[in-house]
Structures are given as C-alpha cells and as structure tokens.
Design a protein around this motif. Structure first.
Motif, PDB file in Angstrom:
ATOM      1  N   GLU A 194       0.818  -1.212   0.000  1.00 41.88           N
ATOM      2  CA  GLU A 194       0.000   0.000   0.000  1.00 41.88           C
ATOM      3  C   GLU A 194       0.848   1.258   0.000  1.00 41.88           C
ATOM      4  N   ASN A 195       2.087   1.167   0.482  1.00 43.53           N
ATOM      5  CA  ASN A 195       2.945   2.347   0.493  1.00 43.53           C
ATOM      6  C   ASN A 195       3.361   2.781  -0.901  1.00 43.53           C
ATOM      7  N   LEU A 196       3.191   1.911  -1.903  1.00 40.64           N
ATOM      8  CA  LEU A 196       3.532   2.279  -3.279  1.00 40.64           C
ATOM      9  C   LEU A 196       2.518   3.233  -3.881  1.00 40.64           C
ATOM     10  N   LEU A 197       1.302   3.243  -3.350  1.00 38.55           N
ATOM     11  CA  LEU A 197       0.274   4.128  -3.879  1.00 38.55           C
ATOM     12  C   LEU A 197       0.523   5.565  -3.438  1.00 38.55           C
ATOM     13  N   PRO A 198       0.283   6.534  -4.301  1.00 39.07           N
ATOM     14  CA  PRO A 198       0.413   7.938  -3.883  1.00 39.07           C
ATOM     15  C   PRO A 198      -0.725   8.341  -2.962  1.00 39.07           C
ATOM     16  N   ASP A 199      -0.551   9.458  -2.291  1.00 41.27           N
ATOM     17  CA  ASP A 199      -1.608   9.974  -1.427  1.00 41.27           C
ATOM     18  C   ASP A 199      -2.825  10.377  -2.258  1.00 41.27           C
ATOM     19  N   PHE A 200      -3.985  10.218  -1.667  1.00 42.19           N
ATOM     20  CA  PHE A 200      -5.212  10.558  -2.371  1.00 42.19           C
ATOM     21  C   PHE A 200      -5.335  12.075  -2.457  1.00 42.19           C
ATOM     22  N   ASP A 201      -5.303  12.591  -3.691  1.00 37.63           N
ATOM     23  CA  ASP A 201      -5.379  14.032  -3.949  1.00 37.63           C
ATOM     24  C   ASP A 201      -6.855  14.411  -4.090  1.00 37.63           C
ATOM     25  N   PHE A 202      -7.455  14.855  -3.006  1.00 39.40           N
ATOM     26  CA  PHE A 202      -8.869  15.180  -3.020  1.00 39.40           C
ATOM     27  C   PHE A 202      -9.151  16.387  -3.909  1.00 39.40           C
ATOM     28  N   ASP A 203      -8.290  17.407  -3.861  1.00 41.57           N
ATOM     29  CA  ASP A 203      -8.510  18.620  -4.654  1.00 41.57           C
ATOM     30  C   ASP A 203      -8.464  18.331  -6.158  1.00 41.57           C
ATOM     31  N   HIS A 204      -7.576  17.422  -6.569  1.00 41.23           N
ATOM     32  CA  HIS A 204      -7.432  17.144  -7.997  1.00 41.23           C
ATOM     33  C   HIS A 204      -8.577  16.301  -8.535  1.00 41.23           C
ATOM     34  N   THR A 205      -9.022  15.309  -7.787  1.00 42.52           N
ATOM     35  CA  THR A 205     -10.019  14.378  -8.295  1.00 42.52           C
ATOM     36  C   THR A 205     -11.449  14.867  -8.071  1.00 42.52           C
ATOM     37  N   ILE A 206     -11.777  15.226  -6.845  1.00 39.17           N
ATOM     38  CA  ILE A 206     -13.158  15.569  -6.503  1.00 39.17           C
ATOM     39  C   ILE A 206     -13.340  17.067  -6.308  1.00 39.17           C
ATOM     40  N   GLY A 207     -12.353  17.733  -5.735  1.00 37.51           N
ATOM     41  CA  GLY A 207     -12.491  19.154  -5.450  1.00 37.51           C
ATOM     42  C   GLY A 207     -12.750  19.996  -6.682  1.00 37.51           C
ATOM     43  N   ARG A 208     -12.047  19.692  -7.768  1.00 37.23           N
ATOM     44  CA  ARG A 208     -12.247  20.483  -8.994  1.00 37.23           C
ATOM     45  C   ARG A 208     -13.613  20.258  -9.606  1.00 37.23           C
ATOM     46  N   LYS A 209     -14.235  19.107  -9.364  1.00 34.84           N
ATOM     47  CA  LYS A 209     -15.593  18.883  -9.858  1.00 34.84           C
ATOM     48  C   LYS A 209     -16.619  19.631  -9.011  1.00 34.84           C
TER      49      LYS A 209
END
Length: 588
Positions: free
Chosen positions: A186-201
């Motif tokens: 799980e450490n290979l996954l990047p942090d969940f970017d809320f602003d990029h994925t959901i915030g901009r919508k």
C-alpha cells in the motif's frame, strides 16, 4: 551407435539439440557460400537465415514474446470515476484500485479463478479410489457416479445464480482474514489528492449536479469530521449561490451530513438533542450550508429509508453523489447497506475495521435510478487521529465496536485518570471539593486512577504492560513525545456532565461539576484535543474505585508477557552454571 546404446534418452536429449543447432549453422553457411553477392562473413539481420532465427528464441530466451509486451498499470487512486478511462484498466470492485496480474508486489494484484460448472462442481469430491492393487480392475478404481434426479424446478438454477465479482488479493485477505496481506504494497500508492479528483468537480460552475455525503463517525465526531471538505464546499456554495441569484450559471452543491454508527451510542440519548448537538459541531467545523442531517446505523438499518429518499430527490436524474469522509468512518458499509435496502445489483464493497480500506474511487451501480451516479471515495487521512499511529493489534483495542458504557470516577484535586497509555487527565485546581469524571472509550481500554505525583512511575513501570496500548515498552517512545494541554472548565450541575475533553480517534472525558476547575490533559504530540459541549450528559450509577480497571484481553496479554519474561530470567542463571567448568577450583 555405441554412444547411443550406453546412454539413456534423457542424456541423449542434449546431443540432439546440439546436432540440430550444428545442422542449422551448416545450412546457413552453405547458402552464403553459394551466394556470391554476400561480402560479409557475419549476419546483419537474423531474418536472412530463417532456421538460424528459429533456434535462438527457443533455446536461449527465458522470456516469452507476450510478457515483454505487457505494460505496467499506473499507480493512481482515481479509480473509475472518469467516463473516458480506457476499458483495459479494470478496477477492483471492492477497493477501487487498478487490477493487474503481472506483479504480486504491486497494488491491485489478483488471480483469475478458473471457470467451474456449478452443476458438476464438487460432484466427484466424495469419490476415492477403492484400492491401488493391480488385481483391482480399472473400472472399480474409477468408480461410478449415480446421477441425481433433477426436478423441473431445479432447471435454470445455475443461470439465475449471480457470480461473485473478482477482487484483488488485498480485498480477499480483508474479507476472509480481517487483515492486510502485505502492508508494504500500500505504500507504493500515492496519497489521495482530493482537490485534484473531486475538489475540482465540486467547484466547477458547469456539469451535473453534485451531492456531497459527508460521512462522520458518531463515536468520534470531531476526529472524523472532514473540515477541509466542509470549508471547500461551504465556500463553493456561497460563491455559486450569489452567481445563481444573479442569473448566471452556478452549480450549487448539496451537502448531506450523515452521522453513522449511532448504534454505538447509549440508547438513552435523545435524538432531537443529538441532532442539535451535531448541527452545532458542524457549524464550528466549517460546514455552514447543510441541506439535511441524517442519523443512521448501517448495521441495524436505522434511518436508511429517509436517507435514500432524500439523496434520490437531491441527485435528480443525472446528478453525481460523492460519499466523502475520514478513514474508517463507515462509507463502504453505508453504501452496501443502501444497496441492500434499495434492492439493486450492487458491487460488494470491501468492509473491514482497518483504516484506509478503500484505495480508489469506486462507481457504484444500482443504488440511484436513471443516470445518477454514486461514488465511494478513499478515506481522508487525518494525521491528528491517534489511531493513525497505532499498529493493527493496538487499533483493535481502541476501535469502538460495542455500545459505549460509562465509567465514572469521583475524584479530588491532585489525582489523575489514565486511558491506557494514550491519554491522562490531571485534576489540578478545584473551586469545589470534588468533580465527576466519566470516561467514554472502548471497553477494551484499561483505566487507572491514582495520585498525580505517581504519574512518572506509571509511565516507566506500567505503560506497555498493564496500560495498553501501546503494546510493549519499545512502542512508548515510538508514538512520540508526551505533551500537556491546559483547560479551565465550569459547570452548573452535579447531576449531569457539562463539557467534554475529546481526543481524536480515542474517546473523551465528560466533566460534571458545579463550579470551576483547572485540568491538565496529557497525550502524544500532534493528537487533536478539543473542548466541547457534553455529547452524553449521563454518567454511571456506580463509581469506579482507585487503581487499575483492566479488561480481560489486556490482562491476559500482560500475564503472557510477564510469563515469558520470567522464563527468560530463569534460563540466564542456568546457562551460567552450564558454562562453568566442573573441575574449576574456587578462587580465594
């Protein structure tokens, strides 16, 4: 011929391959000699000699042609929320991570199960060979199968039965064993970017209508409340609402606050008073524009019907519904319960008491009608929660899985109350003789009440043993530095608690007094501790006594660790005696 007679077929295999290889070289060289236009003695292209080209991939290549063409999947957490995503990027229906079958050390690894006929699967499992002797015929060894009589009603059962969706290895381990198979993946996954994925919508003025389901844990309201999302949505609503009133385009998001796990609160709590308390805490957290508030329990199906009706009405025919909340707030469990309540065909999301179960955005089908979409999002990481620093075994003790029970102390100034080795309350000054301190936390967490002057000895001798978590002495230093925060509180009643001192991800102290008090709260650096109005004013009818209040789980763990320590101490003198020579003379 003599060589062939003296060797077996296995040993002759290498000579056969060498002979074929030499023959191919001879044919290619002869063709070059017969061709006078060839001036170079070596090959520029292996395709000039087809037999020579055929030999090398067979005998000298360890990789197949198909394996070299495979491309590694992107390590993202966007999931399948985007309609334009490629079809070859399959998303795990349990956690939302991109699935792949190439590398088991990367996220999303899965093994495709073999196809089995449900009508004949396990039909021959009860048959065993009769005997292995040679005199038994092959007919008896194979056995015979008596076909069961099929009724007309059983015809087509296999076609009606729905197949379970294939999930990744991590989801399979969480569902069947309750733990992550390999946490390093799980450490290979990047942090969940809320602003990029959901915030901009959410901040976009165009597009479909957005409905935000802010999911908050009732037993840890302040620790699980998404303040960042609340501030973003509130600012967007104010900006777009002004433009919408002026006749311009403005997508005004609807915010529905869903308080889950209300079955963990005592049944004596008033729903009306609790909803008023929730709205007040939400306003202080930054959510000023709430469309509605729902108090639900996904385990007992409390309040789900009203929630479904409200969400369907707000989403409309083509709206997007986003379930947003902190890790382990209960989003996936809530969506699964909504799907069962509606009766649609819903992909079973992975549920586990493990923070960060959902890794990517999952588009859930079948819950909302028409073209409306429901999305389950990864849990937002709240580093101010104490659970983020604990191990899996320590989280099991802190995690509230049963109805909260009050444990009340009546103490004077100069005394302290410990919640395991994670939090301590010191009663420093009082304007009255004594106060009531009620602990609301997991029943598995041990407590201790004693004099404040002995607090240093408690840390050195009992942290990690009788006061767990942390489990083990070495874990005490790993959790961080022990810091103090000061609170001055006041109350006007002895019969109920007036204020709470809450630690994110752990629990809270409820203070009941008629006067003023100065309190000191100790916990690890970085853990959020807040002062708020009392959530549950009731206290226990029976008071706890001074000393330790240890659960059975912690008591057994402490006994086993002490037993192992005593056994290791007994072995040390025995080993010293064995190493002493038998004929050694004492030195005077």
């Amino acid at each position: 011929m003599l060589l062939a007679r003296s060797h077996s077929l296995i040993k002759l295999r290498r000579y056969c391959s060498i002979s074929v290889f030499i023959r191919s070289l001879t044919v290619c060289s002869s063709s070059l000699l017969n061709n006078p236009s060839t001036s170079k003695p070596h090959f520029q292209n292996t395709a000039e000699c087809p037999q020579f080209h055929f030999m090398f991939p067979r005998y000298f290549s360890s990789k197949t042609a198909s394996s070299s063409s495979k491309q590694s999947l992107p390590l993202t957490r966007d999931g399948n929320y985007n309609e334009a995503s490629p079809e070859n990027l399959v998303v795990c229906p349990g956690c939302g991570v991109h699935m792949q079958d190439a590398d088991p050390k990367h996220p999303g690894f899965f093994v495709k199960p073999s196809q089995k006929d449900p009508r004949t699967y396990r039909l021959h499992a009860h048959l065993e060979p009769v005997c292995q002797e040679s005199e038994v015929s092959d007919f008896l060894k194979r056995g015979t199968v008596i076909e069961p009589e099929t009724n007309d009603s059983d015809v087509g059962v296999a076609e009606v039965r729905h197949e379970r969706p294939v999930v990744c290895a991590r989801c399979h381990s969480l569902r069947h064993y309750g733990k992550v198979k390999d946490s390093t993946v799980e450490n290979l996954l990047p942090d969940f970017d809320f602003d990029h994925t959901i915030g901009r919508k959410l901040v976009s003025t165009s597009g479909t209508r957005s409905v935000v389901l802010m999911v908050v844990d009732a037993s840890d309201f302040d620790g699980s409340f998404p303040k960042k999302v609340a501030n973003l949505v509130s600012d967007t609503i104010e900006e777009h609402l002004t433009a919408w009133k002026l006749g311009k385009s403005g997508n005004v998001p609807r915010v529905v606050l869903v308080v889950t796990k209300i079955d963990l609160l005592p049944s004596s709590i008033s729903p009306t008073r609790f909803e008023h308390w929730v709205r007040q805490r939400a306003r202080e957290g930054g959510s000023n524009k709430l469309t509605s508030v729902h108090l639900v329990s996904a385990v007992r199906d409390w309040g789900l019907k009203n929630l479904v009706d409200d969400v369907i009405a707000l989403a409309g025919q083509r709206g997007n519904v986003w379930a947003i909340g902190a890790q382990n707030a209960g989003k996936s469990t809530l969506i699964n319960s909504l799907g069962k309540h509606v009766g649609g065909k819903v992909s079973h999301l992975t549920e586990a008491p493990v923070p960060g179960t959902t890794l990517g955005i999952v588009r859930v089908e079948g819950v909302l009608p028409r073209q409306a979409k429901l999305f389950d999002t990864p849990g937002l990481l709240h580093p101010h929660q104490i659970a983020t620093r604990l191990t899996r075994e320590e989280q099991k003790l802190v995690y509230i899985s049963k109805e909260l029970k009050p444990r009340t102390y009546r103490i004077k100034a100069g005394h302290s109350v410990h919640i395991a080795g994670l939090m301590r309350l010191d009663v420093e000054e009082l304007s009255v003789d004594s106060i009531y301190v009620t602990v609301w936390a997991s029943v598995y967490l041990p407590l201790h009440m004693g004099k404040t002057e002995n607090s240093c000895e408690m840390v050195e001798e009992h942290f990690g043993h009788q006061l767990q978590p942390p489990i083990g002495k070495a874990r005490v230093k790993e959790l961080g530095q022990w810091v103090r925060k000061e609170f001055r509180v006041c109350g006007n009643s002895w019969d109920s608690s007036s204020v709470d001192i809450s630690a994110a991800g752990l629990g809270w102290f409820a203070i009941g007094l008629k006067g003023e008090a100065q309190l000191g709260v100790w916990t690890y650096d970085g853990i959020d501790v807040v002062l708020r109005n009392s959530l549950i004013p009731q206290r226990s009818q029976y008071f706890e006594v001074s000393g330790f209040t240890v659960s059975k789980i912690v008591s057994k763990a402490d006994q086993s660790s002490n037993k192992a320590l005593r056994q290791s101490e007994k072995k040390k003198p025995n080993n010293r005696k064995e190493t002493t020579p038998a004929n050694a003379e004492p030195v005077s």
